[in-house]
Enzyme design. Structure first.
Site, mmCIF file in Angstrom:
data_model
loop_
_atom_site.group_PDB
_atom_site.id
_atom_site.type_symbol
_atom_site.label_atom_id
_atom_site.label_comp_id
_atom_site.label_asym_id
_atom_site.label_seq_id
_atom_site.Cartn_x
_atom_site.Cartn_y
_atom_site.Cartn_z
ATOM 1 N N SER A 94 -21.757 -45.886 0.841
ATOM 2 C CA SER A 94 -22.722 -46.199 1.884
ATOM 3 C C SER A 94 -24.116 -46.394 1.295
ATOM 4 C CB SER A 94 -22.684 -45.096 2.951
ATOM 5 O OG SER A 94 -23.348 -45.482 4.122
ATOM 6 N N ASP A 216 -14.838 -50.650 10.470
ATOM 7 C CA ASP A 216 -15.914 -49.737 10.087
ATOM 8 C C ASP A 216 -17.074 -49.901 11.060
ATOM 9 O OD1 ASP A 216 -17.997 -48.308 8.912
ATOM 10 O OD2 ASP A 216 -17.576 -49.001 6.881
ATOM 11 N N HIS A 244 -15.776 -45.177 8.111
ATOM 12 C CA HIS A 244 -16.759 -45.516 7.089
ATOM 13 C C HIS A 244 -16.537 -44.779 5.773
ATOM 14 C CE1 HIS A 244 -20.507 -47.140 5.676
ATOM 15 N NE2 HIS A 244 -21.127 -45.970 5.632
#
Length: 268
Positions: A94, A216, A244
């Protein structure tokens, strides 16, 4: 203060290169427990906590330094200088994918490759760019987080994790969010969700793997495709996963993608 103490650095294994694993917002290095140990028999592996997360040294948190992702990128380069042996493959989840991208632009000679798990250079839709959220969405998210962090964490963490068949992972992420100092979490969330690194993406020349979940909420497939189009030397692998955090909820598929990528680097 030592880097080891500041970032709660853990080193395992030996090999021709070093794999450095960096977690995302609201998480800590424990989130790599299904993936990182698979590589300790072949590589030197380094896991750590971003300052303000996990068991990092909270006293090291500087609101000015960490008001931009470049502050975290500087920490990463210091950590690599001290703990890496040989070429580095950086694995970032991320927002850490963007931290690695900034570090890789600043010191390209230190990186043999990047693995980006669910990366997003910009979360806000802009003209024909699909980031997944409107500006109003992000403003509302940040306002709610500011006024009721624990309530926000309890509702958002399961949605971010996804993995409907593994509800315990949503509970784990909720607990991780709730352990984070709220003031630090609020600033890091603002820095994360308001960042726009699209102009930086084409500057990263190192080989890069994008691991994209098929469903996601935070980084939709369109974002992974954008990264693939704009990174000069990238491969995209979409794994069947809701959520995610594919390294937690789909670790086998994620490892397969990483192994395929590592085989292209010819590190020996």
């Amino acid at each position: 203060m030592s880097v080891k103490k500041r970032n709660n650095v853990k080193v395992l294994g030996n090999g021709p290169a070093t794999m450095v694993f960096s977690h995302g917002f609201g998480c800590d290095q424990n989130m790599w427990r299904f993936l990182a140990p698979q590589y300790a028999s072949r590589f030197r592996t380094v896991t750590f906590d971003l300052v303000g997360a996990g068991e990092s040294e909270i006293a090291a948190y500087d609101p000015v330094k960490y008001d931009h992702l470049s502050g975290y990128a500087g920490d990463l380069l210091e950590l690599i200088d001290e703990f890496a042996d040989g070429p580095v493959i950086f694995v970032g989840h991320s927002v850490s994918a963007m931290i690695g991208l900034l570090a890789g632009i600043r010191a390209p000679e230190r990186f043999a490759g990047h693995v980006m798990m669910g990366p997003s250079p910009c979360y806000i839709n802009d003209a024909d760019y699909v980031g997944g959220f409107t500006k109003e969405d992000i403003d509302s998210l940040l306002d709610t987080l500011e006024s009721n962090y624990l309530g926000w964490a309890s509702s958002m963490a399961p949605a971010i994790m996804g993995a409907p068949e593994q509800p315990e992972l949503g509970v784990e992420l909720t607990n991780s969010f709730c352990r984070t100092d709220p003031d630090i979490a609020k600033q890091f969330a603002r820095v994360t969700f308001m960042s726009d690194n699209r102009a930086d993406v084409p500057k990263l020349t190192a080989p890069t793997l994008i691991v994209q979940s098929s469903d996601d909420l935070i980084a939709p497939v369109a974002v992974g495709e954008y990264m693939h189009r704009h990174l000069p030397n990238a491969m995209l692998r979409v794994v069947e996963n809701v959520g995610h955090c594919p390294h937690l909820s789909a670790p086998c598929a994620s490892a397969d993608a990483v192994d395929e990528f590592l085989a292209t680097l010819r590190l020996r």
